[in-house]
Design a protein around this motif. Structure first.
Motif, PDB file in Angstrom:
ATOM      1  N   THR A 336     -26.393 122.868  67.392  1.00 21.37           N
ATOM      2  CA  THR A 336     -26.887 121.559  66.940  1.00 21.37           C
ATOM      3  C   THR A 336     -26.532 120.473  67.946  1.00 21.37           C
ATOM      4  OG1 THR A 336     -26.625 122.246  64.630  1.00 21.37           O
ATOM      5  CG2 THR A 336     -26.784 119.885  65.069  1.00 21.37           C
ATOM      6  N   ARG A 337     -25.279 120.477  68.416  1.00 20.37           N
ATOM      7  CA  ARG A 337     -24.873 119.461  69.380  1.00 20.37           C
ATOM      8  C   ARG A 337     -25.661 119.577  70.677  1.00 20.37           C
ATOM      9  NH1 ARG A 337     -18.903 118.677  70.682  1.00 20.37           N
ATOM     10  NH2 ARG A 337     -19.862 116.789  71.542  1.00 20.37           N
ATOM     11  N   ARG A 338     -25.907 120.816  71.109  1.00 15.06           N
ATOM     12  CA  ARG A 338     -26.672 120.993  72.341  1.00 15.06           C
ATOM     13  C   ARG A 338     -28.116 120.533  72.145  1.00 15.06           C
ATOM     14  NH1 ARG A 338     -26.832 121.373  76.457  1.00 15.06           N
ATOM     15  NH2 ARG A 338     -27.366 123.417  77.296  1.00 15.06           N
ATOM     16  N   ALA A 339     -28.649 120.764  70.926  1.00 18.04           N
ATOM     17  CA  ALA A 339     -30.052 120.409  70.664  1.00 18.04           C
ATOM     18  C   ALA A 339     -30.268 118.901  70.648  1.00 18.04           C
ATOM     19  CB  ALA A 339     -30.499 121.018  69.333  1.00 18.04           C
ATOM     20  N   ILE A 340     -29.240 118.146  70.247  1.00 15.68           N
ATOM     21  CA  ILE A 340     -29.397 116.685  70.187  1.00 15.68           C
ATOM     22  C   ILE A 340     -28.919 116.000  71.467  1.00 15.68           C
ATOM     23  CG2 ILE A 340     -29.275 116.664  67.673  1.00 15.68           C
ATOM     24  CD1 ILE A 340     -26.389 115.744  67.893  1.00 15.68           C
ATOM     25  N   GLY A 341     -28.636 116.840  72.496  1.00 14.39           N
ATOM     26  CA  GLY A 341     -28.383 116.244  73.805  1.00 14.39           C
ATOM     27  C   GLY A 341     -26.980 116.378  74.360  1.00 14.39           C
ATOM     28  N   ALA A 342     -26.080 117.077  73.681  1.00 13.11           N
ATOM     29  CA  ALA A 342     -24.726 117.245  74.215  1.00 13.11           C
ATOM     30  C   ALA A 342     -24.754 118.090  75.486  1.00 13.11           C
ATOM     31  CB  ALA A 342     -23.823 117.904  73.174  1.00 13.11           C
ATOM     32  N   ARG A 343     -24.049 117.701  76.493  1.00 11.96           N
ATOM     33  CA  ARG A 343     -24.013 118.432  77.747  1.00 11.96           C
ATOM     34  C   ARG A 343     -23.048 119.611  77.650  1.00 11.96           C
ATOM     35  NH1 ARG A 343     -23.582 113.327  78.483  1.00 11.96           N
ATOM     36  NH2 ARG A 343     -21.343 113.463  78.835  1.00 11.96           N
ATOM     37  N   ARG A 344     -23.234 120.554  78.588  1.00 10.96           N
ATOM     38  CA  ARG A 344     -22.334 121.712  78.627  1.00 10.96           C
ATOM     39  C   ARG A 344     -20.881 121.256  78.847  1.00 10.96           C
ATOM     40  NH1 ARG A 344     -25.280 126.457  79.118  1.00 10.96           N
ATOM     41  NH2 ARG A 344     -27.400 126.246  79.914  1.00 10.96           N
ATOM     42  N   SER A 345     -20.705 120.243  79.697  1.00 10.54           N
ATOM     43  CA  SER A 345     -19.349 119.754  79.976  1.00 10.54           C
ATOM     44  C   SER A 345     -18.693 119.196  78.722  1.00 10.54           C
ATOM     45  CB  SER A 345     -19.397 118.692  81.073  1.00 10.54           C
ATOM     46  OG  SER A 345     -20.178 117.585  80.669  1.00 10.54           O
ATOM     47  N   SER A 346     -19.497 118.605  77.827  1.00 11.05           N
ATOM     48  CA  SER A 346     -18.935 118.065  76.587  1.00 11.05           C
ATOM     49  C   SER A 346     -18.423 119.184  75.692  1.00 11.05           C
ATOM     50  CB  SER A 346     -20.002 117.253  75.838  1.00 11.05           C
ATOM     51  OG  SER A 346     -20.450 116.169  76.617  1.00 11.05           O
ATOM     52  N   ILE A 347     -19.186 120.277  75.599  1.00  9.69           N
ATOM     53  CA  ILE A 347     -18.753 121.438  74.800  1.00  9.69           C
ATOM     54  C   ILE A 347     -17.512 122.054  75.420  1.00  9.69           C
ATOM     55  CG2 ILE A 347     -19.426 123.664  73.871  1.00  9.69           C
ATOM     56  CD1 ILE A 347     -20.996 121.295  72.747  1.00  9.69           C
ATOM     57  N   LEU A 348     -17.517 122.188  76.749  1.00 11.14           N
ATOM     58  CA  LEU A 348     -16.354 122.746  77.436  1.00 11.14           C
ATOM     59  C   LEU A 348     -15.116 121.894  77.178  1.00 11.14           C
ATOM     60  CD1 LEU A 348     -15.272 124.812  79.585  1.00 11.14           C
ATOM     61  CD2 LEU A 348     -15.832 123.091  81.304  1.00 11.14           C
ATOM     62  N   ALA A 421     -31.154 127.373  71.239  1.00  9.40           N
ATOM     63  CA  ALA A 421     -32.025 128.133  70.329  1.00  9.40           C
ATOM     64  C   ALA A 421     -31.302 129.342  69.773  1.00  9.40           C
ATOM     65  CB  ALA A 421     -33.305 128.566  71.075  1.00  9.40           C
ATOM     66  N   ASN A 422     -30.595 130.083  70.636  1.00  8.71           N
ATOM     67  CA  ASN A 422     -29.868 131.269  70.162  1.00  8.71           C
ATOM     68  C   ASN A 422     -28.709 130.861  69.258  1.00  8.71           C
ATOM     69  OD1 ASN A 422     -31.534 132.910  71.688  1.00  8.71           O
ATOM     70  ND2 ASN A 422     -30.177 132.867  73.495  1.00  8.71           N
ATOM     71  N   ALA A 423     -28.049 129.765  69.579  1.00 11.58           N
ATOM     72  CA  ALA A 423     -26.937 129.333  68.751  1.00 11.58           C
ATOM     73  C   ALA A 423     -27.380 128.906  67.374  1.00 11.58           C
ATOM     74  CB  ALA A 423     -26.219 128.173  69.452  1.00 11.58           C
ATOM     75  N   LEU A 424     -28.540 128.249  67.257  1.00 10.69           N
ATOM     76  CA  LEU A 424     -29.035 127.785  65.964  1.00 10.69           C
ATOM     77  C   LEU A 424     -29.472 128.957  65.081  1.00 10.69           C
ATOM     78  CD1 LEU A 424     -31.063 124.653  67.086  1.00 10.69           C
ATOM     79  CD2 LEU A 424     -29.022 124.669  65.654  1.00 10.69           C
ATOM     80  N   ARG A 425     -29.890 130.087  65.696  1.00 12.04           N
ATOM     81  CA  ARG A 425     -30.308 131.253  64.917  1.00 12.04           C
ATOM     82  C   ARG A 425     -29.115 132.121  64.509  1.00 12.04           C
ATOM     83  NH1 ARG A 425     -34.537 131.637  68.823  1.00 12.04           N
ATOM     84  NH2 ARG A 425     -33.399 133.303  69.892  1.00 12.04           N
ATOM     85  N   HIS A 426     -27.899 131.766  64.951  1.00 13.18           N
ATOM     86  CA  HIS A 426     -26.728 132.606  64.684  1.00 13.18           C
ATOM     87  C   HIS A 426     -26.368 132.566  63.205  1.00 13.18           C
ATOM     88  CE1 HIS A 426     -22.914 134.620  65.472  1.00 13.18           C
ATOM     89  NE2 HIS A 426     -22.350 133.716  64.674  1.00 13.18           N
ATOM     90  N   GLU A 427     -26.109 133.735  62.651  1.00 17.29           N
ATOM     91  CA  GLU A 427     -25.672 133.842  61.248  1.00 17.29           C
ATOM     92  C   GLU A 427     -24.192 134.181  61.212  1.00 17.29           C
ATOM     93  OE1 GLU A 427     -27.261 133.119  58.611  1.00 17.29           O
ATOM     94  OE2 GLU A 427     -29.186 132.726  59.605  1.00 17.29           O
TER      95      GLU A 427
END
Length: 427
Positions: A336-348, A421-427
């Motif tokens: 979700t965060r990546r989809a709304i524009g969060a950068r990889r560095s922010s997640i890291l 996309a793969n992260a949002l489909r994760h169960e």
């Protein structure tokens, strides 16, 4: 451009810190258990540092008590002799006359590097005054020249004179520990008071400055000094006593090794040793203590660093595992965060901050335990010179942060590489 980039980094850091705080608050017990390895590691490294600082401080203080320019000629060496103890026990006992003969050699040696030789005899007795007593006090019986070689300064009074020594007068100089034990309420009024040494009356003519204890263990203040002839009259008979030592002082400008060689040569003449015969005496000095304590300090340091390393390694593995679990649990959140524009560095940064936060928590708890442990040590061993330092605290924080970065980087990097996309489909 640079300002906006810096502002973005600050925002990422603030948001990551907020999320890390929320995660620690939500999973308190899990975070504390995860940080257990770091807690033990930081606790161990702080205690080792405190202990090493105390050893160094006590060691330096103890060397000053022995005297940098002093040598002690004795029957036994100041080191562990192991199975060779039979060789040393068979050596002839020392005689107090050796000091007189040594002084004759020193006086007749041109450009001698030595100043003076003084005999001392050590023994233990009780001492009392009125209804107070002190047991197992270390007594030094010596001549009036001892005042020139004593490493402890006089706090009050004087040393005994050659006349008092030669006539065997009952006079004594007391260490500060004995003064406190016998005169707790009148430490400034000790001179002229009468004390009993093994039921024999002595007059106090001087007191010594406080010296402290060797490594906080053996006190140098529980001592008393009396004339040699007096000790021979009342306490120990004969001229050959097992506790006899010859203290020799070198000139300040003389090299230590040259002074030692001169002492060995003079003592061989005094003992009547022929060329080729082994020395039947030992020339001890403060460097012997250095040689003895060095391996002990090294052993403590190695053992401590091994324990610290293992604890931090186990802690790092635990933090890495829990960070992997956290990434898996929050995969959709990452998507979700990546989809709304969060950068990889922010997640890291987010997951690195969580790992570092757990380690910092462990570091703070480890510091608290170290403070408590030091308080306990101060209570049971008040003379041990243990102390915290800013360097130790910085080391503890640095270890915590480093462990957090190293243990959290791989799972944080994997989290930052997830496709939205793969992260949002994760169960």
């Amino acid at each position: 451009m640079k300002r906006s980039k810096a502002r973005r980094l600050i925002n990422d850091f603030e948001e990551s810190a907020r999320i890390a705080g929320e995660q620690l608050s939500e999973h308190k017990v899990r975070s504390l258990l995860t940080a257990l390895g770091v807690i033990i590691g930081v606790w161990a490294v702080i205690l080792i540092g405190v202990g090493m600082n105390g050893l160094d401080t006590g060691f330096k203080n103890s060397l000053s008590m022995l005297g940098d320019d002093h040598f002690y000629i004795e029957k036994f060496p100041w080191r562990d002799v192991g199975d060779d103890w039979r060789t040393y026990i068979r050596r002839p006992n020392f005689e107090t006359r050796y000091a007189e003969e040594m002084n004759e050699i020193i006086d007749n040696t041109p450009n001698s590097g030595l100043l003076l030789a003084v005999p001392t005899v050590g023994f233990r007795r009780s001492i009392s005054h009125a209804d107070r007593s002190a047991n197992n006090i270390q007594f030094t019986a010596t001549t009036s020249d001892f005042g020139y070689v004593n490493t402890a300064d006089l706090a009050a009074g004087r040393f005994f004179t050659p006349t008092e020594e030669s006539s065997g007068q009952n006079v004594a100089i007391l260490g500060s520990g004995v003064v406190k034990a016998l005169f707790p309420d009148e430490e400034d009024e000790v001179l002229g008071k009468r004390v009993k040494i093994a039921n024999i009356q002595f007059t106090v003519i001087g007191t010594l400055e406080e010296q402290g204890a060797f490594l906080g263990l053996q006190s140098f203040d529980n001592q008393a000094i009396i004339p040699l002839r007096t000790a021979r009259k009342f306490f120990v008979g004969g001229r050959r006593w097992n506790g006899t030592s010859i203290r020799v002082v070198k000139k300040p400008e003389t090299d230590r090794d040259l002074a030692r060689d001169e002492i060995i040569g003079a003592m061989r003449r005094v003992r009547g040793l022929l060329p080729g015969e082994e020395n039947d005496f030992e020339v001890n000095a403060s460097d012997a203590v250095e040689d003895t304590i060095g391996p002990v300090k090294a052993g403590i340091a190695v053992a401590g660093f091994v324990i610290t390393g293992l604890a931090l390694f186990v802690g790092a593995i635990g933090i890495m595992n829990i960070t992997f679990v956290s990434v898996k649990e929050r995969t959709k959140e990452i998507g979700t965060r990546r989809a709304i524009g969060a950068r990889r560095s922010s997640i890291l940064t987010q997951f690195l901050m969580e790992a570092v936060s757990i380690c910092l928590l462990g570091g703070l708890v480890g510091l608290l335990l170290a403070f408590i442990s030091k308080a306990v040590l101060d209570h049971f061993a008040p003379n041990f010179p243990a102390s915290f330092s800013i360097e130790l605290m910085i080391l503890a924080v640095s270890l915590s942060v480093t462990t957090g970065i190293l243990s959290g980087f791989i799972p944080a990097w994997m989290a930052s590489r997830l496709e939205p996309a793969n992260a949002l489909r994760h169960e």
